[in-house]
Scaffold this motif. Structure first.
Motif, PDB file in Angstrom:
ATOM      1  N   PRO A  29       0.608  -0.784  -0.020  1.00  0.00           N
ATOM      2  CA  PRO A  29      -0.071  -0.252  -0.157  1.00  0.00           C
ATOM      3  C   PRO A  29       1.201   0.881   0.315  1.00  0.00           C
ATOM      4  O   PRO A  29       2.038   0.911   0.640  1.00  0.00           O
ATOM      5  N   ALA A  30       0.071   2.193  -1.215  1.00  0.00           N
ATOM      6  CA  ALA A  30       0.792   3.110  -1.181  1.00  0.00           C
ATOM      7  C   ALA A  30       1.099   4.262   0.713  1.00  0.00           C
ATOM      8  O   ALA A  30       0.194   4.200   1.682  1.00  0.00           O
ATOM      9  N   VAL A  31       2.150   4.598   0.727  1.00  0.00           N
ATOM     10  CA  VAL A  31       2.402   6.154   1.928  1.00  0.00           C
ATOM     11  C   VAL A  31       2.445   7.410   1.391  1.00  0.00           C
ATOM     12  O   VAL A  31       3.068   7.541   0.842  1.00  0.00           O
ATOM     13  N   THR A  32       2.284   8.229   2.108  1.00  0.00           N
ATOM     14  CA  THR A  32       3.011   9.309   2.313  1.00  0.00           C
ATOM     15  C   THR A  32       4.268   9.767   2.926  1.00  0.00           C
ATOM     16  O   THR A  32       3.750   9.455   4.616  1.00  0.00           O
ATOM     17  N   ILE A  33       5.500  10.580   2.273  1.00  0.00           N
ATOM     18  CA  ILE A  33       6.410  10.512   2.934  1.00  0.00           C
ATOM     19  C   ILE A  33       7.149  11.850   2.666  1.00  0.00           C
ATOM     20  O   ILE A  33       6.320  11.977   1.624  1.00  0.00           O
ATOM     21  N   PRO A  34       8.412  12.068   3.337  1.00  0.00           N
ATOM     22  CA  PRO A  34       8.384  13.578   3.576  1.00  0.00           C
ATOM     23  C   PRO A  34       9.820  13.463   2.138  1.00  0.00           C
ATOM     24  O   PRO A  34       9.983  12.758   2.015  1.00  0.00           O
ATOM     25  N   ILE A  35       9.744  14.234   1.470  1.00  0.00           N
ATOM     26  CA  ILE A  35      10.409  13.470   0.071  1.00  0.00           C
ATOM     27  C   ILE A  35      11.891  14.096   0.311  1.00  0.00           C
ATOM     28  O   ILE A  35      12.421  12.581  -0.314  1.00  0.00           O
ATOM     29  N   ALA A  36      12.901  14.025   1.625  1.00  0.00           N
ATOM     30  CA  ALA A  36      13.469  13.467   1.920  1.00  0.00           C
ATOM     31  C   ALA A  36      13.921  12.524   1.991  1.00  0.00           C
ATOM     32  O   ALA A  36      15.077  12.084   1.852  1.00  0.00           O
ATOM     33  N   HIS A  37      12.739  11.424   2.598  1.00  0.00           N
ATOM     34  CA  HIS A  37      12.640  10.439   3.158  1.00  0.00           C
ATOM     35  C   HIS A  37      12.456   8.928   1.359  1.00  0.00           C
ATOM     36  O   HIS A  37      12.546   7.837   0.935  1.00  0.00           O
ATOM     37  N   ALA A  38      12.391   9.947   0.187  1.00  0.00           N
ATOM     38  CA  ALA A  38      11.951   9.319  -1.282  1.00  0.00           C
ATOM     39  C   ALA A  38      12.739   9.094  -2.244  1.00  0.00           C
ATOM     40  O   ALA A  38      12.228   8.059  -2.644  1.00  0.00           O
ATOM     41  N   LEU A  39      13.490   8.814  -1.846  1.00  0.00           N
ATOM     42  CA  LEU A  39      15.087   8.409  -2.634  1.00  0.00           C
ATOM     43  C   LEU A  39      15.130   6.955  -2.941  1.00  0.00           C
ATOM     44  O   LEU A  39      15.157   6.000  -2.207  1.00  0.00           O
ATOM     45  N   ASN A  40      15.077   6.602  -4.035  1.00  0.00           N
ATOM     46  CA  ASN A  40      14.895   5.439  -5.062  1.00  0.00           C
ATOM     47  C   ASN A  40      13.806   4.021  -4.618  1.00  0.00           C
ATOM     48  O   ASN A  40      13.477   3.706  -5.047  1.00  0.00           O
ATOM     49  N   LEU A  41      12.632   5.025  -4.091  1.00  0.00           N
ATOM     50  CA  LEU A  41      11.152   4.455  -4.202  1.00  0.00           C
ATOM     51  C   LEU A  41      10.236   4.719  -5.545  1.00  0.00           C
ATOM     52  O   LEU A  41      10.298   5.540  -6.494  1.00  0.00           O
ATOM     53  N   THR A  42       9.193   4.361  -5.868  1.00  0.00           N
ATOM     54  CA  THR A  42       8.856   4.340  -6.758  1.00  0.00           C
ATOM     55  C   THR A  42       7.274   5.064  -6.559  1.00  0.00           C
ATOM     56  O   THR A  42       6.783   5.455  -5.777  1.00  0.00           O
ATOM     57  N   LEU A  43       7.172   5.787  -7.521  1.00  0.00           N
ATOM     58  CA  LEU A  43       5.510   7.121  -7.260  1.00  0.00           C
ATOM     59  C   LEU A  43       4.168   7.009  -7.165  1.00  0.00           C
ATOM     60  O   LEU A  43       4.163   6.035  -8.309  1.00  0.00           O
ATOM     61  N   ALA A  44       3.617   6.705  -6.845  1.00  0.00           N
ATOM     62  CA  ALA A  44       2.645   6.425  -6.213  1.00  0.00           C
ATOM     63  C   ALA A  44       1.352   7.180  -6.795  1.00  0.00           C
ATOM     64  O   ALA A  44       0.298   6.472  -7.608  1.00  0.00           O
ATOM     65  N   GLU A  45       1.660   8.908  -7.067  1.00  0.00           N
ATOM     66  CA  GLU A  45       0.590   9.538  -7.310  1.00  0.00           C
ATOM     67  C   GLU A  45       2.223  10.779  -7.969  1.00  0.00           C
ATOM     68  O   GLU A  45       2.738  11.035  -8.350  1.00  0.00           O
ATOM     69  N   ASP A  46       0.912  11.015  -9.746  1.00  0.00           N
ATOM     70  CA  ASP A  46       1.360  12.210  -9.873  1.00  0.00           C
ATOM     71  C   ASP A  46       1.796  12.936  -9.155  1.00  0.00           C
ATOM     72  O   ASP A  46       1.126  13.833  -8.729  1.00  0.00           O
ATOM     73  N   VAL A  47       3.363  13.841  -9.628  1.00  0.00           N
ATOM     74  CA  VAL A  47       3.423  15.185  -8.865  1.00  0.00           C
ATOM     75  C   VAL A  47       2.731  16.296  -9.383  1.00  0.00           C
ATOM     76  O   VAL A  47       3.397  16.441 -10.794  1.00  0.00           O
ATOM     77  N   HIS A  48       2.687  17.329  -8.981  1.00  0.00           N
ATOM     78  CA  HIS A  48       1.839  19.038  -9.675  1.00  0.00           C
ATOM     79  C   HIS A  48       2.516  19.759  -9.165  1.00  0.00           C
ATOM     80  O   HIS A  48       2.916  19.864  -7.888  1.00  0.00           O
TER      81      HIS A  48
END
Length: 423
Positions: A29-48
């Protein structure tokens, strides 16, 4: 000790076993995390974009902001003088009024005054601070970065399914995004089995070996986008093995074990897990024939295809562990991590030497890919021992796995095989 019954399962092909695994695992399941912790993870929703980039008209050069009409006649021979009425560093909120013959000294990135319609680079001036001489007529809108020239508020900056790299994080930050919806990295418990195992560096007695599988698996999990959780090694004791799994079952998304999956008297992995519904059987491959896969029940609940962490029960010999992980575990973990590309890059490469392959089994030969001066690749076995499952020291030389089909029993120099690049 309660022993597992000998397997009666017919041998599966590599494809059949992999299909069973991929049919069982799903992305987390997707989770929402601070941007600084997202390296090498797969984006679950488009970024606008939350803001335009640039978010205001700003200077692309160090120089002077002014009205172009006032400098239209400027030349090196007949420079035009301007009175400097403001000094604008990057980050300044000042918006000075500029009358005829007036200029503001401006630094790169600073907001352009509303009254200015061009920037004259410092190279085309005498760099004055009270008055400045302009020695070249500017072009229209010269050196101004317009608001929204890169992206505008609401534009799609990153699309779902993208594996986030450093540039992606920078792009998201630049458009005002602080949190991202991502698929988390699977947490994977790593456990080696065998009373003969000792920590690396420990003096060995007769019959003992150092545990290299735990380190191999942990590193491959991390490389494959997962989070390894080292559970150490466990002796050939059913109760100790099951206790470790039950202790950590609610803390991980998957287990990977090595050893204890064949038909020996001390194969505790099979003895413990088979009664819980985990499948064990032979796969038509070499090395890595004995395999196990299923789900480990949490809190004693009956195991089903949809509950409990996935459990990959791999053989114990290190090369078998490596090949089995590449063939089965890595694609499954990448699926759990939300990746769309779950297989490594392959290519067709010519062999420079020949070797034997077992009948009726797909052989995964650790190989070295060589390139000649013309850039043409060829492969050769990484060791004279071929694909022997115990050759862990020689495994370090390999940078690819060559696949020999089930119906081929001998490879000749000049044959072309499918090769998976592993480094």
């Amino acid at each position: 000790m309660t022993l597992g019954a000998p397997t009666a399962s017919p041998p599966l092909s590599v494809t059949e076993h992999l299909d069973r695994i991929l049919g069982s695992v799903t992305r987390l399941p997707a989770v929402t995390i601070p941007i600084a912790h997202a390296l090498n993870l797969t984006l679950a929703e488009d970024v606008h974009a939350a803001v335009s980039v640039p978010s205001f008209d700003n200077s692309a050069m160090d120089g002077y902001a002014l009205r172009r009409v006032d400098a239209a006649a400027a030349t090196a021979e007949t420079p035009v003088a301007f009175r400097v009425v403001a000094d604008l560093p990057a980050g300044s909120a000042e918006n000075p009024r500029l009358g005829s013959g007036e200029a503001a000294r401006i630094m790169t990135g600073a907001a352009v005054p509303d009254d200015a319609d061009c920037i004259v680079p410092i190279e085309d001036t005498d760099q004055g601070t009270q008055t400045v001489l302009i020695s070249r007529a500017p072009q229209a809108a010269a050196h101004i970065r317009r608001e929204g020239a890169d992206v505008r508020t609401g534009d799609t900056v990153l699309t779902a399914g993208r594996v986030l790299g450093p540039r992606d994080l920078a792009a998201a930050a630049a458009v005002g995004v602080s949190d991202l919806s991502v698929y988390p990295a699977p947490r994977v418990g790593v456990l080696s089995t065998g009373s003969e195992l000792r920590e690396p560096g420990t003096p060995l007695e007769r019959g003992q070996i150092h545990d290299s599988n735990s380190l191999l698996l942990a590193a491959m999990i991390a490389e494959g986008g997962g989070i390894p959780i080292q559970l150490g090694s466990v002796p050939d004791d059913n109760n100790a093995f099951e206790e470790i799994l039950r202790t950590h079952a609610d803390q991980v998304d998957a287990f990977v074990t090595s050893g204890g999956v064949s038909v020996g008297a001390y194969d505790i992995v099979k003895a413990v897990l088979a009664p819980l519904g985990v499948w064990f059987g032979p796969v038509r491959m070499q090395p890595g024939k004995p395999q196990g896969f299923g789900r480990f029940p949490v809190a004693g609940e009956p195991t089903t295809a949809a509950t409990g962490p996935a459990i990959f029960a791999l053989p114990g010999n290190p090369v078998s562990v490596f090949v089995s992980f590449e063939a089965f575990v890595r694609p499954a973990l990448l699926t759990m991590a939300g990746r769309s590309q779950i297989f490594r890059y392959t290519q067709r490469v010519t062999t420079s030497v020949g070797w034997r392959s077992p009948a009726g089994r797909a052989q995964y030969m650790p190989t070295i890919v060589d390139w000649d001066d013309a850039g043409t690749a060829s492969i050769r076995p990484a060791t004279a021992g071929g694909s022997g499952s115990y050759l862990v020291a020689s495994l370090a030389k390999a940078n690819a796995l060559a696949l020999v089909p089930e119906d081929v029993t001998e490879v000749f120099a000049g044959d072309v095989l499918t090769v998976t690049l592993v480094s």
